[in-house]
Write an enzyme that holds these catalytic residues in place. Sequence first.
Site, PDB file in Angstrom:
ATOM      1  N   GLU A  80     -74.390  28.200 -23.872  1.00  0.00           N
ATOM      2  CA  GLU A  80     -73.673  29.119 -24.799  1.00  0.00           C
ATOM      3  C   GLU A  80     -73.764  30.464 -24.270  1.00  0.00           C
ATOM      4  O   GLU A  80     -75.063  31.131 -24.669  1.00  0.00           O
ATOM      5  CB  GLU A  80     -73.769  28.717 -26.204  1.00  0.00           C
ATOM      6  N   CYS A 135     -74.278  24.367 -34.968  1.00  0.00           N
ATOM      7  CA  CYS A 135     -74.741  24.885 -33.497  1.00  0.00           C
ATOM      8  C   CYS A 135     -74.490  26.347 -33.480  1.00  0.00           C
ATOM      9  O   CYS A 135     -75.311  27.136 -33.149  1.00  0.00           O
ATOM     10  CB  CYS A 135     -74.291  24.143 -32.355  1.00  0.00           C
ATOM     11  N   HIS A 159     -76.020  23.440 -25.689  1.00  0.00           N
ATOM     12  CA  HIS A 159     -75.308  22.059 -25.925  1.00  0.00           C
ATOM     13  C   HIS A 159     -75.602  21.054 -25.029  1.00  0.00           C
ATOM     14  O   HIS A 159     -75.344  21.224 -23.686  1.00  0.00           O
ATOM     15  CB  HIS A 159     -73.785  22.228 -26.090  1.00  0.00           C
TER      16      HIS A 159
HETATM   17  N1  PCA Z   1     -74.133  19.358 -32.871  1.00  0.00           N
HETATM   18  C1  PCA Z   1     -73.346  20.197 -33.571  1.00  0.00           C
HETATM   19  C2  PCA Z   1     -74.226  20.241 -35.277  1.00  0.00           C
HETATM   20  C3  PCA Z   1     -75.570  19.631 -34.893  1.00  0.00           C
HETATM   21  C4  PCA Z   1     -75.330  19.059 -33.400  1.00  0.00           C
HETATM   22  O1  PCA Z   1     -76.334  18.770 -32.956  1.00  0.00           O
HETATM   23  C5  PCA Z   1     -72.684  21.302 -33.481  1.00  0.00           C
HETATM   24  O2  PCA Z   1     -72.026  21.220 -32.186  1.00  0.00           O
HETATM   25  O3  PCA Z   1     -72.280  22.262 -34.119  1.00  0.00           O
END
Ligand code: PCA
Length: 199
Positions: A80, A135, A159
């Site tokens: 990200e 996140c 991610h």
């Molecule tokens: N993914 C979520 C919150 C916790 C996670 O592992 C997100 O993409 O915000």
Amino acid sequence: MHGVLLTGFVPFGDFSLNPSQQIAEALHGERIEGHRVESLVLPVEFGLDVESVLPAIEQIQPHLVLSLGLAARAPCLWVERIALNLRRLDGGERPIIERGPAAYFARLEAESVASAIRAVDVPAVAHVYAGNYLCNHIMYRVLHHLSREGDTRRAGFIHLPPSSALAIDMGCDQSPSLPLEQMEIGVRAAIASVLCSET
Ligand code: PCA
């Protein structure tokens, strides 16, 4: 400043597993480029997520804070670029920090980290922003914490797609997936690339 603080999240919603938790736990205590990895697994709840992370940054004084989370729709690892000052609420959105900056750039070079992950044969791309859920929240709060002038520590967010085991659990018909071991190799390469880079 030494070491790496690596965070993952527990399972949430309909997901029975969270690969970010599994990878954080697997890398805990490992040394990468001479830096010890300290891992934390966080609850998926606004506020509680940062409760242990911000004190840990002060206590460990890591060179790099890397957070991981699950994105069910991600076809590969997403490194990200940006965290937004925005959090999802029931029926709306509001700022994470009132009158805080609209966004922070990751304190790592997303394109080169993605390319370091691909270099170990794991699919990854730089991705624009981390959404508006937990996140994005952890990424924004960590970057805000490190935004004091003169703080040169590195920080970012990756991610992860569902692991193969999670995709099987979900019925194999909706999400892309990667084997957990492959994502672990990718995260290790990402950490090494940040630790080895100059700026
Ligand atoms: N993914 C979520 C919150 C916790 C996670 O592992 C997100 O993409 O915000």
